[in-house]
Design a protein around this motif. Structure first.
Motif, PDB file in Angstrom:
ATOM      1  N   SER A  15      42.935  35.404  50.196  1.00 24.58           N
ATOM      2  CA  SER A  15      44.015  35.904  49.235  1.00 24.58           C
ATOM      3  C   SER A  15      43.522  37.169  48.322  1.00 24.58           C
ATOM      4  CB  SER A  15      44.362  34.702  48.452  1.00 24.58           C
ATOM      5  OG  SER A  15      45.050  34.904  47.368  1.00 24.58           O
ATOM      6  N   ILE A  16      44.188  37.857  48.209  1.00 20.61           N
ATOM      7  CA  ILE A  16      43.622  39.308  47.234  1.00 20.61           C
ATOM      8  C   ILE A  16      44.969  39.235  46.029  1.00 20.61           C
ATOM      9  CG2 ILE A  16      42.968  41.500  46.972  1.00 20.61           C
ATOM     10  CD1 ILE A  16      42.066  41.443  49.863  1.00 20.61           C
ATOM     11  N   LEU A  17      44.584  39.071  45.159  1.00 20.51           N
ATOM     12  CA  LEU A  17      45.647  38.994  43.932  1.00 20.51           C
ATOM     13  C   LEU A  17      45.094  40.286  42.804  1.00 20.51           C
ATOM     14  CD1 LEU A  17      48.123  37.769  42.324  1.00 20.51           C
ATOM     15  CD2 LEU A  17      46.332  36.674  40.928  1.00 20.51           C
ATOM     16  N   TYR A  18      46.212  41.146  42.498  1.00 20.59           N
ATOM     17  CA  TYR A  18      45.980  42.296  41.775  1.00 20.59           C
ATOM     18  C   TYR A  18      46.641  41.990  40.418  1.00 20.59           C
ATOM     19  CZ  TYR A  18      44.397  44.467  46.202  1.00 20.59           C
ATOM     20  OH  TYR A  18      43.962  44.704  47.274  1.00 20.59           O
ATOM     21  N   VAL A  19      45.922  42.082  39.300  1.00 19.69           N
ATOM     22  CA  VAL A  19      46.704  41.610  38.117  1.00 19.69           C
ATOM     23  C   VAL A  19      46.363  42.744  37.159  1.00 19.69           C
ATOM     24  CG1 VAL A  19      46.354  40.197  35.938  1.00 19.69           C
ATOM     25  CG2 VAL A  19      45.941  39.121  38.441  1.00 19.69           C
ATOM     26  N   PRO A  20      47.504  43.521  36.891  1.00 20.61           N
ATOM     27  CA  PRO A  20      47.427  44.560  35.857  1.00 20.61           C
ATOM     28  C   PRO A  20      46.818  44.382  34.501  1.00 20.61           C
ATOM     29  CG  PRO A  20      49.770  43.902  35.918  1.00 20.61           C
ATOM     30  CD  PRO A  20      48.941  42.996  36.821  1.00 20.61           C
ATOM     31  N   GLN A  65      53.693  44.527  36.843  1.00 22.97           N
ATOM     32  CA  GLN A  65      53.745  43.785  38.111  1.00 22.97           C
ATOM     33  C   GLN A  65      52.773  43.363  38.884  1.00 22.97           C
ATOM     34  OE1 GLN A  65      54.900  46.259  41.762  1.00 22.97           O
ATOM     35  NE2 GLN A  65      56.828  45.331  41.519  1.00 22.97           N
ATOM     36  N   TRP A  66      52.597  42.103  39.346  1.00 25.90           N
ATOM     37  CA  TRP A  66      51.320  41.810  40.092  1.00 25.90           C
ATOM     38  C   TRP A  66      51.494  41.778  41.611  1.00 25.90           C
ATOM     39  CZ3 TRP A  66      48.778  36.793  37.831  1.00 25.90           C
ATOM     40  CH2 TRP A  66      48.725  36.803  36.323  1.00 25.90           C
ATOM     41  N   VAL A  67      50.555  41.920  42.400  1.00 27.84           N
ATOM     42  CA  VAL A  67      50.742  42.283  43.785  1.00 27.84           C
ATOM     43  C   VAL A  67      49.754  41.183  44.245  1.00 27.84           C
ATOM     44  CG1 VAL A  67      50.367  43.553  45.694  1.00 27.84           C
ATOM     45  CG2 VAL A  67      51.075  44.655  43.744  1.00 27.84           C
ATOM     46  N   TRP A  68      50.300  40.290  45.184  1.00 23.82           N
ATOM     47  CA  TRP A  68      49.326  39.094  45.925  1.00 23.82           C
ATOM     48  C   TRP A  68      49.703  39.448  47.370  1.00 23.82           C
ATOM     49  CZ3 TRP A  68      50.974  33.466  45.539  1.00 23.82           C
ATOM     50  CH2 TRP A  68      49.858  32.619  45.993  1.00 23.82           C
ATOM     51  N   GLU A  69      48.358  39.694  48.199  1.00 18.59           N
ATOM     52  CA  GLU A  69      48.260  39.809  49.459  1.00 18.59           C
ATOM     53  C   GLU A  69      47.490  38.509  50.036  1.00 18.59           C
ATOM     54  OE1 GLU A  69      46.712  43.197  52.647  1.00 18.59           O
ATOM     55  OE2 GLU A  69      45.819  43.064  50.773  1.00 18.59           O
ATOM     56  N   ARG A  70      48.291  37.936  50.827  1.00 23.68           N
ATOM     57  CA  ARG A  70      47.597  36.523  51.562  1.00 23.68           C
ATOM     58  C   ARG A  70      47.623  37.016  53.172  1.00 23.68           C
ATOM     59  NH1 ARG A  70      51.682  32.404  49.313  1.00 23.68           N
ATOM     60  NH2 ARG A  70      53.048  34.228  49.567  1.00 23.68           N
ATOM     61  N   THR A  71      46.497  36.586  53.800  1.00 27.49           N
ATOM     62  CA  THR A  71      46.260  36.537  55.013  1.00 27.49           C
ATOM     63  C   THR A  71      46.014  35.303  55.884  1.00 27.49           C
ATOM     64  OG1 THR A  71      45.760  39.081  54.808  1.00 27.49           O
ATOM     65  CG2 THR A  71      44.995  38.041  57.157  1.00 27.49           C
ATOM     66  N   ILE A  78      52.888  40.261  51.756  1.00 27.92           N
ATOM     67  CA  ILE A  78      52.297  41.080  50.456  1.00 27.92           C
ATOM     68  C   ILE A  78      53.657  40.542  49.497  1.00 27.92           C
ATOM     69  CG2 ILE A  78      52.031  43.111  49.071  1.00 27.92           C
ATOM     70  CD1 ILE A  78      50.698  44.246  51.535  1.00 27.92           C
ATOM     71  N   ALA A  79      53.423  39.915  48.300  1.00 25.43           N
ATOM     72  CA  ALA A  79      54.358  39.759  47.273  1.00 25.43           C
ATOM     73  C   ALA A  79      54.161  40.256  46.138  1.00 25.43           C
ATOM     74  CB  ALA A  79      54.506  38.286  47.074  1.00 25.43           C
ATOM     75  N   ARG A  80      55.459  40.723  45.404  1.00 23.60           N
ATOM     76  CA  ARG A  80      55.128  41.451  44.018  1.00 23.60           C
ATOM     77  C   ARG A  80      55.952  40.541  42.897  1.00 23.60           C
ATOM     78  NH1 ARG A  80      52.979  46.478  45.497  1.00 23.60           N
ATOM     79  NH2 ARG A  80      53.195  46.757  47.768  1.00 23.60           N
ATOM     80  N   ALA A  81      55.547  40.474  41.889  1.00 29.19           N
ATOM     81  CA  ALA A  81      56.422  39.764  40.726  1.00 29.19           C
ATOM     82  C   ALA A  81      55.751  40.169  39.394  1.00 29.19           C
ATOM     83  CB  ALA A  81      56.262  38.340  40.964  1.00 29.19           C
ATOM     84  N   VAL A 129      37.126  45.216  39.458  1.00 26.49           N
ATOM     85  CA  VAL A 129      38.352  46.143  39.073  1.00 26.49           C
ATOM     86  C   VAL A 129      38.529  47.299  39.868  1.00 26.49           C
ATOM     87  CG1 VAL A 129      38.902  47.445  36.937  1.00 26.49           C
ATOM     88  CG2 VAL A 129      37.663  45.231  36.542  1.00 26.49           C
ATOM     89  N   VAL A 130      39.731  47.523  40.078  1.00 23.65           N
ATOM     90  CA  VAL A 130      40.329  48.463  41.183  1.00 23.65           C
ATOM     91  C   VAL A 130      41.111  49.334  40.443  1.00 23.65           C
ATOM     92  CG1 VAL A 130      39.678  47.189  42.984  1.00 23.65           C
ATOM     93  CG2 VAL A 130      42.028  47.054  42.260  1.00 23.65           C
ATOM     94  N   ASP A 131      41.589  50.417  40.966  1.00 25.42           N
ATOM     95  CA  ASP A 131      42.621  51.403  40.183  1.00 25.42           C
ATOM     96  C   ASP A 131      43.986  51.465  41.028  1.00 25.42           C
ATOM     97  OD1 ASP A 131      40.323  52.434  38.684  1.00 25.42           O
ATOM     98  OD2 ASP A 131      39.843  54.139  40.034  1.00 25.42           O
ATOM     99  N   SER A 132      44.122  50.806  42.257  1.00 21.61           N
ATOM    100  CA  SER A 132      45.235  50.984  42.931  1.00 21.61           C
ATOM    101  C   SER A 132      45.330  49.490  43.557  1.00 21.61           C
ATOM    102  CB  SER A 132      45.263  51.907  43.795  1.00 21.61           C
ATOM    103  OG  SER A 132      44.240  51.864  44.796  1.00 21.61           O
ATOM    104  N   THR A 133      46.863  49.295  44.059  1.00 17.09           N
ATOM    105  CA  THR A 133      46.995  48.212  44.801  1.00 17.09           C
ATOM    106  C   THR A 133      47.897  48.528  46.153  1.00 17.09           C
ATOM    107  OG1 THR A 133      49.456  48.068  44.082  1.00 17.09           O
ATOM    108  CG2 THR A 133      47.699  47.144  42.903  1.00 17.09           C
ATOM    109  N   PRO A 134      47.931  47.615  47.088  1.00 16.24           N
ATOM    110  CA  PRO A 134      48.523  48.025  48.512  1.00 16.24           C
ATOM    111  C   PRO A 134      49.884  48.292  48.117  1.00 16.24           C
ATOM    112  CG  PRO A 134      47.257  45.857  48.723  1.00 16.24           C
ATOM    113  CD  PRO A 134      47.483  46.247  47.166  1.00 16.24           C
TER     114      PRO A 134
END
Length: 361
Positions: free
Chosen positions: A162-167, A173-179, A210-213, A356-361
């Motif tokens: 699970s990779i969650l991207y929190v702004p 907008q948060w992005v959540w990628e689950r595999t 991939i979910a966005r919320a 910490v990253v600069d972008s999301t999927p």
């Protein structure tokens, strides 16, 4: 910066889903279960399969999926419970007898170290990336199996990431990628065949979602900024908060509280001050002990602090590094053998790292 999330989610997942009864008839089947707990990093162990992925009667461990309700929703009775619990914790009686002296000392050491550990700094336009590796037990009953015969079940461990991207702006907008990953641990040849056949039926879209919320308000519920802000800063009051806001699903208030506190710690979203308070709250939960001084989880070594509810045949552990205040992860251990799993077998675990990253999927 890349560091293991420290003591301070977390399936949100349960391990908010509380720990489900693996062998009870009341355990929901996959088709009728509530939406999987979104462990921002689950486990927890996260339930990533859809009914199409595992078509038969499938039961998956480990956590709870019920979201903590706001303090403002407390009833008068719940508020009374809070007051009683605070007094009980202060004097060593009441709802909470407390952890063992050894566990309490280690949890206090961890809480102090947590405050001294800097949280990642996320600049505007950047994202806090919370990466979780999870493994959870799956108990499946095939179309030709007898659901009343526990030994007929196919039991295997299902891995996931699970990779969650929190702004930086947590209301963005948060992005959540689950595999869901290919199963590779089985407790019988029958389970191996079932698991691999089920895996082969999954399409790429079913394996990765991939979910966005906005504001992290995913359906199923990760911990939002409002959730975290509602939590008391006093350890006794915080533990009482978890007791009073329980939505059920566990066999005891203590089991429920430890599971949901673990969710928050594992989420990677709680600030250092809250993480420290959560560890001090765990020290007030009865029957929490040090179970292993040198526990290895996903290649990292720490101290395992755990609790086995008297009604369970498995134990829930947290793996911590008391010298750094970091939470290495969480695991569930089958203490006594059942019809499928040998005693002292790890039946689920999660580990969490952040960067910490600069972008999301």
């Amino acid at each position: 910066m890349n560091t293991t999330i420290g003591p301070s989610e977390t399936q949100v997942e349960r391990m908010r889903e509380g720990i489900v009864d693996r062998i009870g008839e009341s355990m929901p089947t996959l088709e009728h279960a509530a939406a999987p707990r979104q462990f921002l990093g689950t486990p927890a162990p996260e339930q990533l399969h859809t009914p199409r992925a595992l078509p038969h009667n499938v039961r998956q461990l480990p956590k709870r999926s019920v979201r903590t309700r706001r303090v403002s929703a407390l009833s008068l009775a719940a508020a009374t419970l809070v007051a009683i619990a605070i007094l009980g914790n202060s004097f060593g009686w009441g709802l909470n007898g407390g952890a063992s002296a050894e566990a309490s000392s280690l949890l206090e050491q961890t809480a102090v170290a947590t405050i001294q550990t800097s949280d990642p700094v996320v600049a505007p336009g950047q994202f806090l990336q919370i990466s979780t590796r999870a493994v959870f037990a799956t108990y499946a009953v095939g179309p030709n199996d007898d659901p009343k015969n526990l030994a007929s079940r196919s039991v295997f461990l299902s891995p996931s990431t699970s990779i969650l991207y929190v702004p930086a702006d947590r209301f963005g907008q948060w992005v959540w990628e689950r595999t869901a990953l290919k199963p590779d641990i089985f407790f019988s040849e029958k389970a191996r065949e079932y698991a691999l056949n089920s895996w082969a039926q999954l399409s790429p879209a079913e394996r990765t979602e991939i979910a966005r919320a906005d504001g992290g308000n995913f359906d199923g519920s990760p911990w939002t900024p409002e959730d975290l802000a509602a939590m008391p800063s006093d350890p006794a009051a915080l533990l009482s908060y978890f007791y009073a806001t329980s939505a059920g699903g566990s066999n005891s208030p203590e089991e429920d509280a430890l599971s949901r506190i673990s969710d928050v710690l594992r989420s990677g979203l709680a600030p250092a001050e809250l993480r420290a308070t959560l560890y001090r709250a765990i020290a007030m939960i009865p029957d929490v002990t040090v179970v292993e001084r040198s526990a290895t989880l996903n290649g990292q070594v720490g101290v395992a602090i755990g609790r086995r509810d008297p009604t369970r045949d498995f134990r829930q552990d947290l793996i911590i590094d008391p010298t750094t205040g970091l939470l290495i992860g969480e695991r569930q251990v089958q203490v006594t053998a059942d019809a499928n799993v040998p005693a002292n077998t790890v039946i689920g675990w999660t580990s969490v790292t952040t960067t910490v990253v600069d972008s999301t999927p």
